[in-house]
Design a protein around this motif. Structure first.
Motif, PDB file in Angstrom:
ATOM      1  N   HIS A 159     -71.553  36.568  46.738  1.00 39.96           N
ATOM      2  CA  HIS A 159     -70.329  36.334  47.504  1.00 39.96           C
ATOM      3  C   HIS A 159     -69.604  37.647  47.751  1.00 39.96           C
ATOM      4  O   HIS A 159     -69.637  38.553  46.917  1.00 39.96           O
TER       5      HIS A 159
ATOM      6  N   ASP B 148     -68.372  41.937  40.672  1.00 37.00           N
ATOM      7  CA  ASP B 148     -68.279  40.508  41.015  1.00 37.00           C
ATOM      8  C   ASP B 148     -67.666  40.345  42.395  1.00 37.00           C
ATOM      9  O   ASP B 148     -66.461  40.282  42.520  1.00 37.00           O
ATOM     10  N   ASP B 149     -68.410  40.241  43.470  1.00 32.17           N
ATOM     11  CA  ASP B 149     -69.854  40.168  43.402  1.00 32.17           C
ATOM     12  C   ASP B 149     -70.430  41.025  44.527  1.00 32.17           C
ATOM     13  O   ASP B 149     -71.478  40.751  45.065  1.00 32.17           O
TER      14      ASP B 149
ATOM     15  N   GLU C  84     -66.025  32.141  47.125  1.00 29.68           N
ATOM     16  CA  GLU C  84     -66.452  31.689  45.792  1.00 29.68           C
ATOM     17  C   GLU C  84     -65.288  31.751  44.820  1.00 29.68           C
ATOM     18  O   GLU C  84     -65.146  30.891  43.950  1.00 29.68           O
ATOM     19  N   GLU C  85     -64.455  32.780  44.970  1.00 26.23           N
ATOM     20  CA  GLU C  85     -63.328  32.943  44.035  1.00 26.23           C
ATOM     21  C   GLU C  85     -62.181  31.992  44.367  1.00 26.23           C
ATOM     22  O   GLU C  85     -61.167  31.972  43.670  1.00 26.23           O
TER      23      GLU C  85
ATOM     24  N   ASP D 195     -74.954  36.228  40.476  1.00 26.58           N
ATOM     25  CA  ASP D 195     -73.512  36.193  40.212  1.00 26.58           C
ATOM     26  C   ASP D 195     -73.238  35.949  38.735  1.00 26.58           C
ATOM     27  O   ASP D 195     -72.226  35.373  38.368  1.00 26.58           O
TER      28      ASP D 195
HETATM   29 ZN   LIG Z   1     -68.641  35.892  41.144  1.00 27.60          ZN
END
Ligand SMILES: [Zn+2]
Length: 478
Positions: free
Chosen positions: A109, A142-143, A176-177, A203
């Motif tokens: 991501h 990340d990431d 994603e976050e 991830d």
């Molecule tokens: Zn992540």
């Protein structure tokens, strides 16, 4: 069959491995420069942050994929979240497999967590800064390192061995976050583009900067509130105490049945997962948790088995009269919040049913129970019987020069279960470029550049192995 009982896949030819190693090494400065460029784009996907940065990050990521020159199509797309709002832009790319060859999907991501207070950082969060072996910045590990691992691995492959026969899909998510809100809609809309035989989710974590790990298990969860009632109304505890049960007594007695004298979960029907785990010293857990002097750990078996492969039940909240307001009355009802972790391999509704059955069977004095706010999350267990796990472990060992660990994690990554549901035929591999000092989501997030290089090489070796395997086995790659 455990992996040890199967014959390990053959090593890559030494000259093939050497060519990949040289190609990855040669491409590393460019990979670090491109990673730094991505980190300078503050692609925070949360509400209240400029979505223009997430768009810019998606566009730059798409350009990086196009520049590789191997994809039939590269596109940036936004799909709706369940609440009807438009999700953040994801980047998708596909290269068709040669006849008989397998297809590999590479996930990462490009969005990041908010940086928090800049004063908590030793260097500005969106100005990638090298100190020692580590590059610091928000999202550097990340990431965005996951994004660049895919880009750099494909580039290294092409430079070392020419156009790949294996099919390649890249899926770089943009939120994603922020709960992967439009993930399901993207999977639906692009099902054909995303279809693959092997899915690599880059991830997760590594055991250390010297030892890689493959994440093979994630616990699920069951969270709910429970109201215990014994009386229609409160009464004077002196007048009736000793003859009728108050709800507090019933609640305490009931909750005490959830664990045995060792503190292990004592609920029939909650299963543990049978898996081998590495041994770690108790002191490591004591330090991480801040366990007080003289306080013991709870449960039985290897510590990592308790954390990765056994259920856990925690009472995380209680609605009852506060100490300050505690009058001498018998409480008629008490509500508690219970958070259970479910071992890999057990369905969350089955686990919740076992807990509910236990609580109803153990309700003292015939107390009435009511359950509400039930929230269930699926555990995920990598099917390690597939050949892709063997190839991934072999690739890690070749790239890192040391035996990889198979690890679990105590929490859950819900989108992985979603991916596996949408593509039930695909083998899922959870890898990563983080290490125990990465501090993802925190100030001074960093990436170890040695780990980055080894992660790129691992992926280049893995794709080469999958290509070799598919060629050898024709269509029997599922
Ligand atoms: Zn992540």
């Amino acid at each position: 069959m455990t992996p040890a009982e199967r014959s390990a896949p053959a090593p890559l030819a030494p000259e093939t491995l050497a060519a990949l190693r040289a190609s990855v090494q040669h491409g590393l400065p460019r990979a670090i420069a491109e990673l730094s460029e991505l980190v300078r784009i503050p692609s925070v996907s949360w509400d209240g942050f400029d979505p223009g940065h997430v768009q810019a990050s998606a566009d730059r990521t798409a350009d990086l994929l196009r520049e590789l020159g191997v994809f039939d199509e590269v596109l940036v797309d936004r799909a709706p979240a369940p609440d009807g709002t438009l999700g953040q832009p994801a980047v998708l790319a596909r290269r068709a497999a040669a006849p008989g060859a397998a297809t590999v999907l590479l996930y990462a991501h490009h969005d990041v967590q908010p940086p928090g207070a800049e004063s908590d950082w030793s260097s500005p969060p969106f100005e990638p800064t090298l100190r020692g072996d580590r590059l610091y910045g928000r999202g550097v590990a990340d990431d965005k390192a996951g994004v660049m691992t895919h880009v750099a691995a494909i580039r290294a492959l092409v430079n070392a061995a020419g156009e790949p026969e294996v099919g390649l899909v890249v899926f770089i998510e943009g939120e994603e976050e922020f709960g992967s809100r439009s993930f399901g809609a993207l999977l639906e809309r692009h099902r054909d583009l995303l279809a693959a035989d092997v899915i690599v989710v880059a991830d997760s974590d590594n055991w250390s900067i010297d030892t890689p790990s493959l994440t093979v298990g994630l616990r699920g969860n069951a969270t709910f509130s429970l109201t215990v009632s014994t009386l229609e109304h409160a009464s004077h505890s002196g007048m009736l105490g000793g003859a009728v049960p108050d709800a507090m007594l019933a609640t305490i007695a009931l909750l005490a049945t959830l664990h045995d004298a060792d503190g292990a979960v004592a609920v029939a029907g909650l299963r543990s997962h049978d898996q081998r785990v590495p041994s770690i010293p108790e002191q490591r857990v004591r330090d991480e948790a801040g366990l007080l002097d003289g306080v013991s750990t709870i449960g039985r078996g290897e510590l990592l088995h308790r954390l990765w492969a056994q259920p856990a039940i925690t009472v995380t909240g209680i609605d009852a009269p506060s100490v300050q307001n505690a009058s001498n009355t018998l409480a008629p009802s008490i509500t508690v919040k219970i958070s259970a972790r479910i071992a890999p391999g057990q369905a969350p509704d089955e686990a919740f049913a076992a807990i509910e059955r236990h609580l109803r069977a153990h309700a003292p004095f015939g107390a009435h129970l009511a359950f509400a706010s039930i929230d269930l999350g699926a555990p995920f267990l990598v099917d390690t019987s597939g050949w892709a796990v063997d190839e991934a472990l072999a690739a890690m060992e070749e790239a890192w020069g040391t035996e990889p660990q198979q690890v679990g994690v105590g929490g859950s990554i819900p989108f992985i279960a979603q991916l596996a549901e949408t593509f039930p035929e695909a083998q899922v591999l959870v890898t990563g470029v983080e290490d125990p000092h990465t501090r993802a989501h925190s100030p001074d997030e960093s990436l170890h550049l040695g780990v980055f290089q080894r992660a790129i090489l691992t992926e280049a070796v893995l794709v080469t192995r999958i290509q070799r395997r598919a060629r050898a086995q024709g269509h029997d790659v599922h």
